[in-house]
Design an enzyme around this catalytic site. Structure first.
Site, short mmCIF file in Angstrom:
data_model
loop_
_atom_site.label_atom_id
_atom_site.label_comp_id
_atom_site.label_asym_id
_atom_site.label_seq_id
_atom_site.Cartn_x
_atom_site.Cartn_y
_atom_site.Cartn_z
N PHE A 141 0.86 -1.18 0.00
CA PHE A 141 0.00 0.00 0.00
C PHE A 141 0.89 1.23 0.00
O PHE A 141 1.75 1.38 0.87
CB PHE A 141 -0.93 0.03 1.22
CG PHE A 141 -1.89 1.19 1.17
CD1 PHE A 141 -3.02 1.14 0.38
CD2 PHE A 141 -1.63 2.35 1.89
CE1 PHE A 141 -3.89 2.22 0.30
CE2 PHE A 141 -2.49 3.45 1.82
CZ PHE A 141 -3.63 3.38 1.04
N ASP A 226 9.24 2.75 1.67
CA ASP A 226 8.04 3.43 2.16
C ASP A 226 7.94 3.15 3.65
O ASP A 226 7.51 2.07 4.07
CB ASP A 226 6.81 2.93 1.40
CG ASP A 226 5.53 3.60 1.86
OD1 ASP A 226 5.52 4.19 2.96
OD2 ASP A 226 4.53 3.54 1.11
N LYS A 255 2.34 9.55 8.63
CA LYS A 255 1.73 8.96 9.83
C LYS A 255 2.40 9.44 11.14
O LYS A 255 2.15 10.54 11.56
CB LYS A 255 1.69 7.44 9.71
CG LYS A 255 0.72 6.99 8.58
CD LYS A 255 0.21 5.58 8.70
CE LYS A 255 -0.97 5.34 7.78
NZ LYS A 255 -0.67 4.65 6.53
C1 LIG Z 1 -0.91 4.97 5.07
C2 LIG Z 1 0.14 4.63 4.12
C3 LIG Z 1 0.37 5.40 2.96
C4 LIG Z 1 -0.51 6.54 2.57
O1 LIG Z 1 -0.44 7.60 3.46
P1 LIG Z 1 -1.55 8.74 3.41
O2 LIG Z 1 -1.09 9.72 4.45
O3 LIG Z 1 -2.85 8.08 3.74
O4 LIG Z 1 -1.55 9.30 2.04
C5 LIG Z 1 1.45 5.07 2.15
N1 LIG Z 1 2.25 4.04 2.46
C6 LIG Z 1 2.06 3.28 3.55
C7 LIG Z 1 3.00 2.16 3.83
C8 LIG Z 1 0.98 3.53 4.40
O5 LIG Z 1 0.78 2.76 5.46
#
Ligand SMILES: *Cc1c(COP(=O)(O)O)cnc(C)c1O
Length: 400
Positions: A141, A226, A255
Site C-alpha cells: 500500500f 516506504d 503517519k
Molecule cells: C498509510 C500509508 C500510505 C498513505 O499515506 P496517506 O497519508 O494516507 O496518504 C502510504 N504508504 C504506507 C505504507 C501507508 O501505510
C-alpha cells in the site's frame, strides 16, 4: 447514532463523500491511549489512528509546540524560509544520517501518498528518458493519489480508475527472484515496505531487504523504502530498514511523524535529491511552519523517551501476552506494529466490532486478523486491559 450525529440537513444527511463506509463511533476527545466518544464512553486506542498518534493523543510536548508555532507564524510560502520547517528538515536529515550513515535532503509534504509521489518523480528524473519504471510488491500500500495508487500492489483498487499511470509493475512480496526477473532497462527504482502494514502486517525478511539492496546496487536502481507506517519508532527502531542493516536511497514518511498533525516527508540521499531542479516539484503547503514545529516536537519527544526501545520492549511484552490467548493462532509484526492471527474459522470483523463495543479500538486488517498499533507511550496496565478484552471476546466465541 452516526446518522443523528452527522445530521445537518435531514436525518440521513452525511456531509462526507461516501468513500469510507458508515463510521460506527464518533470520538470527541483523547488523552494518551484513551479516547472518549460523544456519549462520554471511554475506549483504549490500540490503533492510534492507524499508527499515527504514536506519542498518544494530545501529547503535551507536541500540542504545546504546535500551539506556540500557530501563535507565532503559520505559513509564508516557499518563496521564503521559516525557522520551524528548516529545523524539521534538519532534524529528519540528522535522523536519517544516524540510522543510515548517509546525508540527504528533505521535501516536506502533507501525507504519505504525497511523499511517495515525490519518490516516484525522483525515480523518473534519476532514471532519465526511457527509464521510469517502479517495481513494487503485490499486497503493498503506497497511497491513493493516482501514481501512489498505481504503485500500490492491489489490482482491485486500480480497477475503477483505469487507465492507471504507466510505468508500474508488481511482484510477489518476499520473492527476490521474481523481483530480479521484473527488472529490464526501463526500470529506475524499487519501492518497498519493510512491513506491509495495510497488506496484513507482514514483515519482510532481512535476506529479502538485503537482496533488494544488492540488486539495486548491481543494476543502478534506487531502493526507495516506504516507511509511512513503519517509521518513527513504530517497529522498535526509528525506521524499519534498520532491522535489516541496510541504507536506502530514498525514504518516505508520514503517519507517526506528526502525531496527528498532517505532515509527510520524502528524504533522498544527497546525490539523488540533486536530480531535482527548481520547478520540478512543489506544494503550497510544503514546509509550513506549523508542520515543521510538529515534526521537530515529535522527534525531540521520541528521542527523550527513547521511543524505539520502548516500542521494542512493550511490543515484546504485548506479543508474548497476545500469543497466549486462546483463539490467537499467531502474532505477526515488529515492535508495536502487530497483527493477531485468529485463524481461518474466525471473522476478524466481528471481533473488531465486539471489541469496539467493549471499548477497545483495533482494526480488522484482513478477514482473519486484527491489527494492533497502540501508542508507544501506552502504560503496561493498558496492554493488560487490552489483552483481557481480546481474550474475553474470543472466549465467548465471537466471530466463529
Ligand atoms: C498509510 C500509508 C500510505 C498513505 O499515506 P496517506 O497519508 O494516507 O496518504 C502510504 N504508504 C504506507 C505504507 C501507508 O501505510
Amino acid at each position: 447514532m452516526s446518522a443523528h450525529a452527522f445530521s445537518t440537513a435531514g436525518a440521513d444527511y452525511c456531509p462526507f463523500m461516501p468513500v469510507f463506509g458508515a463510521p460506527s463511533v464518533m470520538f470527541e476527545r483523547g488523552s494518551g491511549t484513551e479516547l472518549w466518544d460523544v456519549t462520554g464512553k471511554r475506549y483504549l486506542d490500540f490503533l492510534s489512528g492507524i499508527a499515527v498518534v504514536s506519542l498518544g493523543h494530545c501529547n503535551p510536548a507536541v500540542s504545546d509546540a504546535v500551539t506556540k508555532q500557530i501563535n507565532t507564524l503559520s505559513h509564508v510560502s516557499n518563496f521564503f524560509a521559516n525557522p520551524a520547517a528548516t529545523k524539521a528538515a534538519t532534524d529528519i536529515n540528522q535522523l536519517l544520517h544516524e540510522t543510515s550513515g548517509q546525508w540527504g535532503q528533505v521535501f516536506l509534504c502533507n501525507s504519505g501518498a504525497e511523499a511517495n509521489e515525490v519518490a516516484i518523480k525522483l525515480a523518473r528524473k534519476f532514471g532519465g528518458r526511457g527509464r521510469y519504471g517502479v517495481v513494487s510488491a503485490l499486497g503493498s500500500f503506497h497511497g491513493r493519489t493516482l501514481a501512489a495508487l498505481a504503485a500500490t500492489g492491489q489490482p482491485a483498487k486500480h480497477e475503477p480508475f483505469q487507465p492507471m499511470p504507466e510505468g508500474f509493475r508488481h511482484v510477489p512480496y518476499g520473492d527476490l527472484g521474481a523481483l530480479e526477473a521484473s527488472i529490464d532497462p526501463s526500470v529506475a527504482a524499487v519501492l518497498i515496505e519493510t512491513v506491509q502494514g495495510e497488506g496484513g502486517v507482514i514483515p519482510a525478511t532481512t535476506e529479502y531487504l538485503r537482496g533488494i539492496r544488492r540488486l539495486c546496487d548491481e543494476r543502478g536502481l534506487l531502493m526507495m523504502i516506504d516507511e509511512v507506517q513503519t517509521g518513527f519508532a513504530r517497529t522498535g527502531e526509528w525506521f524499519g530498514f534498520q532491522h535489516a542493516g541496510i541504507a536506502p536511497d530514498v525514504v518516505t514518511m508520514a503517519k507517526g511523524i506528526g502525531n496527528g498533525f498532517p505532515v509527510g516527508a520524502a528524504w533522498a540521499r544527497r546525490d539523488v535529491a540533486a536530480v531535482f531542479q527548481p520547478g520540478d516539484h512543489g506544494s503550497t503547503y510544503s514546509g509550513t511552519a506549523i508542520a515543521g514545529a510538529a515534526v521537530s516536537a515529535v522527534i525531540a519527544e521520541m528521542r527523550r523517551i527513547d521511543a524505539p526501545t520502548l516500542a521494542r520492549e512493550k511490543g515484546e511484552y504485548f506479543a508474548q501476552k497476545l500469543v497466549q490467548i486462546d483463539g490467537v493462532e499467531a502474532v505477526r509484526g515488529q515492535g508495536l506494529l502487530r497483527a493477531a492471527e485468529l485463524g481461518p474459522g474466525r471473522d476478524a470483523k466481528a471481533v473488531f466490532t465486539a471489541l469496539l463495543e467493549r471499548g477497545l479500538v483495533t482494526n480488522a486488517v484482513n478477514a482473519t486478523s486484527l491489527r494492533l498499533a497502540p501508542p508507544i507511550t501506552t502504560p503496561l496496565e493498558q496492554f493488560d486491559e487490552a489483552v483481557d478484552l481480546i481474550a474475553g471476546v474470543l472466549a465467548e466465541g465471537v466471530g466463529l
